[in-house]
Every structure is written in C-alpha cells, then in structure tokens.
Write a protein that holds these residues in place. Structure first.
Motif, PDB file in Angstrom:
ATOM      1  N   GLN A  48      62.947 126.707  14.320  1.00  0.00           N
ATOM      2  CA  GLN A  48      62.957 125.453  14.220  1.00  0.00           C
ATOM      3  C   GLN A  48      61.558 124.958  13.852  1.00  0.00           C
ATOM      4  O   GLN A  48      61.239 124.085  13.144  1.00  0.00           O
ATOM      5  CB  GLN A  48      63.042 124.863  15.658  1.00  0.00           C
ATOM      6  CG  GLN A  48      64.454 124.631  16.159  1.00  0.00           C
ATOM      7  CD  GLN A  48      65.202 124.257  15.448  1.00  0.00           C
ATOM      8  OE1 GLN A  48      66.626 124.263  15.411  1.00  0.00           O
ATOM      9  NE2 GLN A  48      65.055 123.210  14.596  1.00  0.00           N
ATOM     10  N   TYR A  70      61.338 125.230  10.185  1.00  0.00           N
ATOM     11  CA  TYR A  70      62.286 124.029   9.747  1.00  0.00           C
ATOM     12  C   TYR A  70      61.116 122.823   9.513  1.00  0.00           C
ATOM     13  O   TYR A  70      61.102 122.168   8.528  1.00  0.00           O
ATOM     14  CB  TYR A  70      63.394 124.056  10.345  1.00  0.00           C
ATOM     15  CG  TYR A  70      64.280 122.693   9.813  1.00  0.00           C
ATOM     16  CD1 TYR A  70      65.061 122.930   8.785  1.00  0.00           C
ATOM     17  CD2 TYR A  70      64.245 121.647  10.529  1.00  0.00           C
ATOM     18  CE1 TYR A  70      65.649 121.707   8.000  1.00  0.00           C
ATOM     19  CE2 TYR A  70      65.171 120.415  10.376  1.00  0.00           C
ATOM     20  CZ  TYR A  70      65.526 120.675   9.234  1.00  0.00           C
ATOM     21  OH  TYR A  70      66.260 119.607   8.761  1.00  0.00           O
ATOM     22  N   GLY A  85      60.825 126.211   4.125  1.00  0.00           N
ATOM     23  CA  GLY A  85      61.756 126.415   3.378  1.00  0.00           C
ATOM     24  C   GLY A  85      61.520 125.604   2.040  1.00  0.00           C
ATOM     25  O   GLY A  85      61.850 125.822   0.862  1.00  0.00           O
ATOM     26  N   GLU A  86      61.221 124.248   2.290  1.00  0.00           N
ATOM     27  CA  GLU A  86      61.202 123.313   1.075  1.00  0.00           C
ATOM     28  C   GLU A  86      60.133 123.669   0.324  1.00  0.00           C
ATOM     29  O   GLU A  86      60.056 123.550  -0.950  1.00  0.00           O
ATOM     30  CB  GLU A  86      60.915 121.743   1.766  1.00  0.00           C
ATOM     31  CG  GLU A  86      62.265 121.252   2.473  1.00  0.00           C
ATOM     32  CD  GLU A  86      62.320 121.557   3.814  1.00  0.00           C
ATOM     33  OE1 GLU A  86      61.723 122.569   4.087  1.00  0.00           O
ATOM     34  OE2 GLU A  86      63.340 120.875   4.265  1.00  0.00           O
TER      35      GLU A  86
END
Length: 224
Positions: free
Chosen positions: A204, A207, A212-213
C-alpha cells in the motif's frame, strides 16, 4: 466489497499453482526429515540383527538418501501425470480463502486509511498507509485462516504414513472438526498474520507513493 471479491477471483489464476508448488516443496522437506529420523532399537534387537547388518554392509547394499526436488520438477511431473488441472488442485478451497480475504481487506483498509487523511482532498501520510495495510492485512488473514488450513490439507499430495486423506472441502472440514477440534482451524494464524501484515503494508505504501506510476512513466514503454 464487490471490487475485492472480483480481485480475489482473478488472483487465484496465479496464486493456486504457486500455492500448490509451495506446499509440495514444504511437504518434500517434511517427509525427507521423517525418512531420515534414526530408528531407536533396543540392545537385544541390535545384537540379534548385527549379523544381518554386517552382511548387508559387506555385500555393498547402500540405501540412497531421497533426492531433493525443485518447483520446476514438481510442476513438470504434475503436468505430465495430471495435466493442467494438477496445478489447480484445491482451486475451490483457494477461492474460498482469497475471495473473503479480499472482501475483508480492501474495505477495511480504505476505512482505516481514511482516518489518517488531514482533509478529504489530501492523501494520508505514507506511514499511516503502511499501518493501515498491516492492520487490514493481518485482520483479513486471521479471519480466513480456517479456509487456508483446509486449502493446505487438500493441496498436500504426499501424505505421511499416519496422515489423513481428504475427498473435497466438506470431507476435509468434517474430519478436521471430528478428529482435531475447532482449534485446528486457527493453526498458523499468528504466523500468517505476521507474514501478511508487512506484505500488504509495503504494497500500500508503494501504491500511494506512486512508485508504479513513476516506473511506468520513466520506462521505455511510458516514453513511447
């Protein structure tokens, strides 16, 4: 909760074969340890069989140690003997564990994480996301531990000489309840919570920090 249910149903496509291979590797080590346990013999039996042991030794008869196995070897053997369904043995029990886990985890995490937001427009601090993931993950893990016990028993292909065999989920639940009692369904719950808590806490945080982005945006695919 519906989104969590959908996520749980999708992830078993990957988790069922991985869990199957993990359990077979763990069972191989356990059975290997059982086979290598020394047999305690009384002095009278030792004297009585001494000539036989000497004769076997002199004749060159050697008992080879069981060969270590790998996940690749187990997967190949399952595919050759049982086909693709061999890797998905215990699929129903895995669904029974992962779907409720996701139903409990995602709403619980969302509500816990919302408590740490300074304002509705801002996101919670990364440490609060980590703690929320740990709390939600450990709670969901303990809640579905009975399903995990059933799944593990069903996916164990190699049984010891005194171990029980099961014919499906209902048979497994009834035999565990009758022979071991309700407490057997909570075996390993503490260890499972200790494993799941940091796993989902870290997931979490990654994220919410947008790792990731960032990776996708700076990868060759993202630049294209």
């Amino acid at each position: 909760m519906l989104a969590g249910c959908g996520a749980g149903m999708c992830q078993v496509i990957v988790t069922t074969p991985m869990e199957m291979l993990k359990i077979q590797l763990q069972d191989a080590g356990r059975l290997l340890a059982q086979q290598q346990k020394p047999v305690m013999m009384s002095p009278t039996k030792l004297v009585a069989t001494n000539t036989v042991l000497t004769r076997c030794y002199n004749s060159g008869t050697v008992t080879s140690a069981p060969r270590a196995v790998s996940a690749t070897q187990i997967a190949k053997e399952l595919l050759q003997t049982q086909g693709i369904q061999g890797l998905y043995k215990g699929l129903g029990a895995t669904l029974m564990r992962d779907v409720p886990f996701s139903i409990v985890y995602f709403p619980l995490f969302a509500n816990l994480n919302r408590l740490g937001k300074p304002s509705p427009e801002e996101s919670s601090p990364f440490y609060w996301a980590f703690l929320s993931g740990c709390a939600a993950g450990s709670t969901a893990a303990v809640a579905v531990n009975p399903c995990d016990v059933v799944k593990t028993r069903l996916q164990s292909l190699n049984k010891g000489s005194s171990e029980e065999t099961y014919n499906g989920v209902v048979d497994c639940v009834s035999k565990i309840m009758r022979k071991e009692g309700p407490s057997a369904f909570l075996k390993g719950a503490g260890c499972r919570a200790l494993v799941i808590a940091p796993l989902f806490g870290i997931a979490q945080v990654m994220y919410f920090l947008g790792v990731g982005e960032y990776i996708l945006d700076n990868s060759p695919l993202g630049l294209l």
